[in-house]
Design a protein around this motif. Structure first.
Motif, mmCIF file in Angstrom:
data_model
loop_
_atom_site.group_PDB
_atom_site.id
_atom_site.type_symbol
_atom_site.label_atom_id
_atom_site.label_comp_id
_atom_site.label_asym_id
_atom_site.label_seq_id
_atom_site.Cartn_x
_atom_site.Cartn_y
_atom_site.Cartn_z
ATOM 1 N N ALA A 9 0.819 -1.220 0.000
ATOM 2 C CA ALA A 9 0.000 0.000 0.000
ATOM 3 C C ALA A 9 0.848 1.263 0.000
ATOM 4 C CB ALA A 9 -0.914 -0.005 1.234
ATOM 5 N N ARG A 11 4.167 3.924 -1.261
ATOM 6 C CA ARG A 11 4.482 4.670 -2.493
ATOM 7 C C ARG A 11 5.093 3.755 -3.545
ATOM 8 N NH1 ARG A 11 8.212 9.128 0.210
ATOM 9 N NH2 ARG A 11 8.750 7.247 1.354
ATOM 10 N N LEU A 12 6.151 3.076 -3.146
ATOM 11 C CA LEU A 12 6.810 2.173 -4.074
ATOM 12 C C LEU A 12 5.991 0.896 -4.266
ATOM 13 C CD1 LEU A 12 9.296 1.622 -5.763
ATOM 14 C CD2 LEU A 12 10.533 0.989 -3.684
ATOM 15 N N ARG A 32 0.015 -3.018 6.718
ATOM 16 C CA ARG A 32 -0.837 -2.811 7.897
ATOM 17 C C ARG A 32 -2.065 -1.981 7.537
ATOM 18 N NH1 ARG A 32 3.339 1.069 11.212
ATOM 19 N NH2 ARG A 32 3.595 2.566 9.529
ATOM 20 N N LEU A 48 3.632 -6.548 10.472
ATOM 21 C CA LEU A 48 4.769 -7.427 10.196
ATOM 22 C C LEU A 48 5.804 -7.425 11.310
ATOM 23 C CD1 LEU A 48 5.052 -6.499 6.423
ATOM 24 C CD2 LEU A 48 4.255 -8.683 7.330
ATOM 25 N N ALA A 71 8.388 -0.915 5.558
ATOM 26 C CA ALA A 71 9.403 -0.324 6.433
ATOM 27 C C ALA A 71 8.912 1.027 6.916
ATOM 28 C CB ALA A 71 10.719 -0.130 5.655
ATOM 29 N N SER A 109 14.180 -4.290 -0.267
ATOM 30 C CA SER A 109 14.521 -2.920 -0.632
ATOM 31 C C SER A 109 15.403 -2.284 0.425
ATOM 32 C CB SER A 109 13.252 -2.090 -0.806
ATOM 33 O OG SER A 109 13.615 -0.806 -1.270
ATOM 34 N N SER A 110 16.516 -1.787 -0.012
ATOM 35 C CA SER A 110 17.389 -0.985 0.842
ATOM 36 C C SER A 110 17.307 0.449 0.331
ATOM 37 C CB SER A 110 18.810 -1.539 0.798
ATOM 38 O OG SER A 110 19.664 -0.774 1.595
ATOM 39 N N PRO A 112 20.078 3.938 -1.209
ATOM 40 C CA PRO A 112 21.462 4.358 -1.454
ATOM 41 C C PRO A 112 22.082 5.108 -0.274
ATOM 42 C CG PRO A 112 19.946 5.796 -2.600
ATOM 43 C CD PRO A 112 19.116 4.702 -1.987
ATOM 44 N N VAL A 167 16.440 5.050 -5.648
ATOM 45 C CA VAL A 167 16.953 6.366 -5.251
ATOM 46 C C VAL A 167 15.810 7.315 -4.965
ATOM 47 C CG1 VAL A 167 18.255 8.376 -6.017
ATOM 48 C CG2 VAL A 167 19.134 6.083 -6.444
ATOM 49 N N THR A 169 11.507 7.517 -5.867
ATOM 50 C CA THR A 169 10.364 7.010 -6.611
ATOM 51 C C THR A 169 9.181 7.942 -6.407
ATOM 52 O OG1 THR A 169 9.640 5.681 -4.759
ATOM 53 C CG2 THR A 169 11.107 4.629 -6.334
HETATM 54 N N1 LIG Z 1 10.286 5.863 -2.164
HETATM 55 C C1 LIG Z 1 11.580 6.121 -2.333
HETATM 56 O O1 LIG Z 1 11.971 7.074 -3.005
HETATM 57 C C2 LIG Z 1 12.618 5.227 -1.685
HETATM 58 C C3 LIG Z 1 13.972 5.570 -1.804
HETATM 59 C C4 LIG Z 1 14.925 4.746 -1.214
HETATM 60 C C5 LIG Z 1 14.535 3.593 -0.555
HETATM 61 N N2 LIG Z 1 13.213 3.289 -0.463
HETATM 62 C C6 LIG Z 1 12.860 2.077 0.269
HETATM 63 O O2 LIG Z 1 11.781 1.393 -0.375
HETATM 64 C C7 LIG Z 1 10.923 0.823 0.613
HETATM 65 C C8 LIG Z 1 9.487 1.334 0.412
HETATM 66 O O3 LIG Z 1 9.519 2.738 0.497
HETATM 67 P P1 LIG Z 1 8.207 3.612 0.241
HETATM 68 O O4 LIG Z 1 8.675 4.936 -0.218
HETATM 69 O O5 LIG Z 1 7.239 2.863 -0.601
HETATM 70 O O6 LIG Z 1 7.655 3.752 1.732
HETATM 71 P P2 LIG Z 1 6.129 3.964 2.220
HETATM 72 O O7 LIG Z 1 6.213 4.532 3.598
HETATM 73 O O8 LIG Z 1 5.330 4.676 1.213
HETATM 74 O O9 LIG Z 1 5.592 2.471 2.295
HETATM 75 C C9 LIG Z 1 5.974 1.587 3.309
HETATM 76 C C10 LIG Z 1 4.787 0.701 3.578
HETATM 77 O O10 LIG Z 1 5.152 -0.196 4.651
HETATM 78 C C11 LIG Z 1 4.016 -0.370 5.464
HETATM 79 N N3 LIG Z 1 4.432 -0.758 6.800
HETATM 80 C C12 LIG Z 1 5.243 -0.077 7.647
HETATM 81 N N4 LIG Z 1 5.333 -0.713 8.812
HETATM 82 C C13 LIG Z 1 4.580 -1.844 8.688
HETATM 83 C C14 LIG Z 1 4.274 -2.909 9.559
HETATM 84 N N5 LIG Z 1 4.741 -2.941 10.826
HETATM 85 N N6 LIG Z 1 3.475 -3.906 9.124
HETATM 86 C C15 LIG Z 1 2.984 -3.883 7.861
HETATM 87 N N7 LIG Z 1 3.231 -2.893 6.992
HETATM 88 C C16 LIG Z 1 4.018 -1.879 7.404
HETATM 89 C C17 LIG Z 1 3.335 0.996 5.492
HETATM 90 O O11 LIG Z 1 1.963 0.898 5.871
HETATM 91 C C18 LIG Z 1 3.538 1.460 4.053
HETATM 92 O O12 LIG Z 1 2.421 1.140 3.245
HETATM 93 C C19 LIG Z 1 11.512 1.189 1.981
HETATM 94 O O13 LIG Z 1 12.350 0.131 2.417
HETATM 95 C C20 LIG Z 1 12.348 2.410 1.665
HETATM 96 O O14 LIG Z 1 13.429 2.586 2.575
HETATM 97 C C21 LIG Z 1 12.241 4.077 -0.997
#
Ligand SMILES: NC(=O)c1ccc[n+]([C@@H]2O[C@H](COP(=O)([O-])OP(=O)(O)OC[C@H]3O[C@@H](n4cnc5c(N)ncnc54)[C@H](O)[C@@H]3O)[C@@H](O)[C@H]2O)c1
Length: 191
Positions: A9, A11-12, A32, A48, A71, A109-110, A112, A167, A169
């Motif tokens: 759910a 962003r990525l 969640r 989780l 995360a 997913s980590s 940079p 990097v 998204t």
């Molecule tokens: N979006 C970016 O530009 C970017 C850049 C670098 C790294 N990342 C990595 O990509 C991954 C996803 O990033 P994102 O931008 O989509 O983040 P986000 O915050 O939009 O999405 C994270 C999702 O994890 C879920 N979540 C968090 N804790 C939870 C739990 N305890 N149980 C179940 N679900 C849970 C949240 O509800 C959320 O939907 C992360 O590991 C982030 O570090 C993202």
């Protein structure tokens, strides 16, 4: 391929779910929260950080592949110890259960930031293009740390475990093309 996407759910995650479904995969989102309109075959709401609940869901779904994105993703959005504990436990529960219940492809997913990207006082890469041999400058390790250990911990001759470093998204609706402003992720292939 039956694929579990954690953080589906987010962003990525929403873009990854949509992309995988578009390529014909059966996708189950674990998060969640539910995201209305997400084209996953199923959305399962689970915390989780709860190891037993996570394992029960993964045992029921028995995915062939897992994309782990759940995360606390934003630096400084919570105390660092909370981010560390949350992200480490989530990653461990998901990846351990995935491999235990038969997943053979795992992508975690980590970020940079372990390389220094985004450091508040500035950063220049030592060389370009950046690869996994680039020196580490982990100014913000709590967000991505757990995923970095994934290939070493879970790869074996039956399981291919990789780490991606997105990097930047953006949701598809914000620019028309998912990840339009992203640079390619670096990726270490395990196994
Ligand atoms: N979006 C970016 O530009 C970017 C850049 C670098 C790294 N990342 C990595 O990509 C991954 C996803 O990033 P994102 O931008 O989509 O983040 P986000 O915050 O939009 O999405 C994270 C999702 O994890 C879920 N979540 C968090 N804790 C939870 C739990 N305890 N149980 C179940 N679900 C849970 C949240 O509800 C959320 O939907 C992360 O590991 C982030 O570090 C993202």
């Amino acid at each position: 391929m039956k694929t579990l996407v954690t953080g589906g759910a987010g962003r990525l995650g929403a873009s990854v779910v949509t992309g995988l479904v578009g390529h014909g995969h059966e996708v189950i989102s674990l998060d969640r929260v539910e995201l209305p309109g997400l084209p996953a075959a199923e959305q399962i709401v689970v915390d989780l950080t709860d190891a037993a609940a996570t394992d029960a869901v993964v045992a029921r779904v028995r995915p062939e592949a897992v994309v782990h994105l759940a995360a606390i993703a934003t630096p400084f959005s919570a105390p660092e110890a909370v981010i560390w504990d949350t992200n480490t436990s989530i990653a461990f529960h998901v990846l351990q259960s995935a491999v235990t219940h038969g997943a053979t492809r795992v992508l975690a997913s980590s970020s940079p930031t372990p390389l220094g990207y985004g450091a508040p006082l500035g950063w220049r890469p030592v060389y370009l293009p950046i690869d996994e041999d680039h020196p580490l400058r982990p100014w913000n390790s709590p967000v991505p740390q757990a995923a970095n250990t994934a290939p070493g911990r879970w790869s074996n001759r039956d399981v291919m475990c990789s780490v991606s470093r997105p990097v930047s998204t953006a949701p598809a609706e914000s620019n028309g093309v998912t990840g339009k402003n992203s640079t390619p992720s670096s990726c270490r292939m395990g196994g």
